[in-house]
Structures are given as structure tokens and as C-alpha cells.
Design a protein around this motif. Structure first.
Motif, PDB file in Angstrom:
ATOM      1  N   PHE A 111       0.806  -1.221   0.000  1.00 39.32           N
ATOM      2  CA  PHE A 111       0.000   0.000   0.000  1.00 39.32           C
ATOM      3  C   PHE A 111       0.840   1.273   0.000  1.00 39.32           C
ATOM      4  O   PHE A 111       0.298   2.378  -0.046  1.00 39.32           O
ATOM      5  CB  PHE A 111      -0.923   0.015   1.225  1.00 39.32           C
ATOM      6  CG  PHE A 111      -1.911  -1.119   1.278  1.00 39.32           C
ATOM      7  CD1 PHE A 111      -2.898  -1.255   0.306  1.00 39.32           C
ATOM      8  CD2 PHE A 111      -1.855  -2.060   2.294  1.00 39.32           C
ATOM      9  CE1 PHE A 111      -3.804  -2.303   0.352  1.00 39.32           C
ATOM     10  CE2 PHE A 111      -2.756  -3.112   2.343  1.00 39.32           C
ATOM     11  CZ  PHE A 111      -3.730  -3.232   1.383  1.00 39.32           C
ATOM     12  N   GLU A 142       0.151   3.938  -2.740  1.00 31.24           N
ATOM     13  CA  GLU A 142      -1.031   4.779  -2.567  1.00 31.24           C
ATOM     14  C   GLU A 142      -0.805   5.829  -1.485  1.00 31.24           C
ATOM     15  O   GLU A 142      -1.279   6.967  -1.601  1.00 31.24           O
ATOM     16  CB  GLU A 142      -2.239   3.911  -2.238  1.00 31.24           C
ATOM     17  CG  GLU A 142      -2.675   3.017  -3.383  1.00 31.24           C
ATOM     18  CD  GLU A 142      -3.829   2.112  -3.006  1.00 31.24           C
ATOM     19  OE1 GLU A 142      -4.923   2.636  -2.745  1.00 31.24           O
ATOM     20  OE2 GLU A 142      -3.625   0.877  -2.958  1.00 31.24           O
ATOM     21  N   SER A 163      -0.864   9.957  -2.030  1.00 34.14           N
ATOM     22  CA  SER A 163      -1.599  10.922  -1.197  1.00 34.14           C
ATOM     23  C   SER A 163      -0.681  12.012  -0.668  1.00 34.14           C
ATOM     24  O   SER A 163      -1.106  13.155  -0.481  1.00 34.14           O
ATOM     25  CB  SER A 163      -2.308  10.199  -0.048  1.00 34.14           C
ATOM     26  OG  SER A 163      -1.423   9.830   0.993  1.00 34.14           O
ATOM     27  N   GLN A 175      -4.128   6.773   3.820  1.00 31.66           N
ATOM     28  CA  GLN A 175      -3.922   7.839   2.845  1.00 31.66           C
ATOM     29  C   GLN A 175      -4.331   9.179   3.446  1.00 31.66           C
ATOM     30  O   GLN A 175      -5.367   9.274   4.122  1.00 31.66           O
ATOM     31  CB  GLN A 175      -4.761   7.589   1.585  1.00 31.66           C
ATOM     32  CG  GLN A 175      -4.451   6.314   0.845  1.00 31.66           C
ATOM     33  CD  GLN A 175      -5.434   6.055  -0.276  1.00 31.66           C
ATOM     34  OE1 GLN A 175      -5.897   6.980  -0.944  1.00 31.66           O
ATOM     35  NE2 GLN A 175      -5.773   4.790  -0.479  1.00 31.66           N
ATOM     36  N   ARG A 199      -7.536   2.664   6.153  1.00 32.64           N
ATOM     37  CA  ARG A 199      -7.882   1.478   5.386  1.00 32.64           C
ATOM     38  C   ARG A 199      -8.263   0.299   6.289  1.00 32.64           C
ATOM     39  O   ARG A 199      -7.584  -0.012   7.260  1.00 32.64           O
ATOM     40  CB  ARG A 199      -6.709   1.056   4.503  1.00 32.64           C
ATOM     41  CG  ARG A 199      -7.049  -0.062   3.515  1.00 32.64           C
ATOM     42  CD  ARG A 199      -5.811  -0.532   2.785  1.00 32.64           C
ATOM     43  NE  ARG A 199      -5.148   0.542   2.075  1.00 32.64           N
ATOM     44  CZ  ARG A 199      -5.441   0.906   0.819  1.00 32.64           C
ATOM     45  NH1 ARG A 199      -6.401   0.292   0.168  1.00 32.64           N
ATOM     46  NH2 ARG A 199      -4.761   1.884   0.239  1.00 32.64           N
TER      47      ARG A 199
END
Length: 262
Positions: free
Chosen positions: A18, A21, A25, A97, A212
Motif C-alpha cells: 500500500f 497509494e 496521497s 492515505q 484502510r
């Protein structure tokens, strides 16, 4: 010379995918003139699983821990402070994020009021299907007075009114409190309550973080909700917060100190 905010991220193998991502951000963040950000990614342990996912960006520093063991996210974040030479430290978990503008809003709040030691913002759960879900009971937009988070946490089954994963902290204050607690989990909640017992904070009602939810996250494991361990974690988190409050020490010095507690 530019001033900078240091983003600190603890990562282990399952969450490394991750990082791209999270980096995306960060790249949306626009800071005031004269400011920039740097990102310290600290692997909890030493494997070959994380490095391939580390973004190729000169603002990113990647470090690894000991090969023979994992110390947990609190240990990883605290050792990462050796590379956090900015005035502010921002927490960003590897699988989360930031929303556009969140870093600038947090920074503006602390820059405008030197009596504020830390800032938080509204968080939304980011669900596996891409949808988001909010939390009830957010505090009012504005300052958070000493003791308010601890009082809410005690009255609501150890649930904080603000999310510790959204923290932006003055680096000197973070170091004065010793970084994150040496706990297998809830180390960020322990830090949040310690901060709230010695300094004023800030809450932004605008969404600052997408948190998340996924099957492999540490907080989703059965051990995280084991009743005996949870009770032990909460006991030491509360004891630390009350002990700090009882000292009368405040940040910044001379700010009036935390209110007395029973």
C-alpha cells in the motif's frame, strides 16, 4: 533553507503493497511557501519484502530494523525519529492515505498557536470496496483542552474521540514524551493520551485521513481484541496518562499545566 514536516511510517511485509497509494496521497499535499515534507519509512524487521514497494523519490528515506525480530509499530516509529529532523512529525500508517490539504491544515493550526502541541483531524474508514464510512461523536472543530480526550476515552470503553493515526506533533514534545509506548498495540493511543495530559491539541472537522480496513491489518487480528491483553494495555495507558498529569508539567513550559486530576 526550507522548513519541513517529517512523515513517519512503520511498515511490515503485508502492508508494504500500500506504500504506493500512501505516497500518491503525499504528493497531493500543497504546503505553504518555504515548507516541504520528507518521508521516513521504517521497516519493522529486516526482510526483502518491503524495499521493492518503496517509492523512488528523493524525499523518501527507507530504513530497516533488526533481522531477527519485529518490535512492533511503536518501536519502528520511535527509531525512525533518528531521521526526523523537522520541526513537526506527522504519522502516516503504510496502509492509510492523507486527503488533499490535510497536512497544510494541521500545520497552519500549530503555526498559528504556539500553545498547541499537536493536531488531529476527522478520519474515515476506507473499506475494501473503495467506499468510506465515518465515525459518530467527533468533537467540535477547534482546540482540545488538556484532559478532554482522556475523560472521553475512560467514559466510552477506551475509545478515543479523535483518531491517533491522524496526529501531527511538535517534534520536541514527541521526544519529551519518549515517542510511542512500548506496547504490542495501542501504542499510538497511549501517545495521544499522554499528549492530551500535558498540552492543548487541535481537531479539524475536515476529513484528513482515509483509514484502510483490510483483512491483514494488525488491528484486525484476534490477538488485538484478546480481553486480557486489552485490559492490560488500557491499564498501563491510563496509568501513564494520569502519572503525567499529576506532575503538573506542561508544554510549552509556563502554559498553565494540565488541569488537576483525581
Amino acid at each position: 533553507m526550507s522548513r519541513h514536516v517529517v512523515i513517519v511510517t512503520a511498515v511490515h511485509g503485508p502492508s508494504a503493497r500500500f506504500l504506493g497509494e500512501a505516497h500518491a496521497s503525499l504528493r497531493t499535499q500543497e504546503l505553504p511557501a518555504g515548507w516541504d515534507w520528507r518521508w521516513v519509512i521504517q521497516e519493522d524487521g529486516r526482510t526483502d519484502d518491503v524495499r521493492p514497494h518503496v517509492p523512488d523519490d528523493p524525499r523518501v528515506v527507507f530504513r530497516q530494523g533488526r533481522p531477527e525480530r519485529q518490535g512492533g509499530p511503536g518501536v519502528a516509529r520511535t527509531i525512525a525519529l533518528s531521521h526526523a529532523d523537522g520541526e513537526y512529525v506527522k504519522i502516516l500508517d503504510a496502509d492509510d492515505q492523507l486527503t488533499p490539504g490535510s497536512l497544510a491544515r494541521d500545520l497552519a493550526a500549530l503555526e498559528a498557536d504556539p500553545t498547541l502541541g499537536w493536531a488531529t483531524s476527522r478520519a474515515l474508514d476506507l473499506l475494501p470496496d473503495g467506499s468510506t464510512a465515518g465515525f459518530p461523536g467527533d468533537p467540535e472543530h477547534g482546540p482540545i483542552e488538556p484532559g478532554a480526550v482522556l475523560d472521553h476515552w475512560k467514559a466510552n470503553d477506551f475509545r478515543s474521540p479523535v483518531h491517533p493515526a491522524t496526529l501531527l506533533i511538535r517534534r520536541d514534545l514527541l521526544l519529551a514524551l519518549g515517542g510511542w509506548m512500548a506496547l504490542p498495540a495501542s501504542e499510538d493511543t497511549g501517545l495521544l493520551l499522554a499528549l492530551n495530559c500535558v498540552s492543548r491539541g487541535w481537531f479539524s472537522a475536515e476529513v484528513g485521513l482515509l483509514y484502510r480496513k483490510w483483512q491483514g491489518q494488525v488491528t484486525g487480528q484476534a490477538s488485538h481484541v484478546d480481553p486480557a491483553e486489552r485490559a492490560a494495555r488500557m491499564a498501563v495507558v491510563e496509568a501513564r496518562a494520569l502519572a503525567l498529569a499529576s506532575t503538573g508539567w506542561s508544554f510549552p513550559p509556563g502554559a498553565g499545566g494540565p488541569r488537576e486530576r483525581p
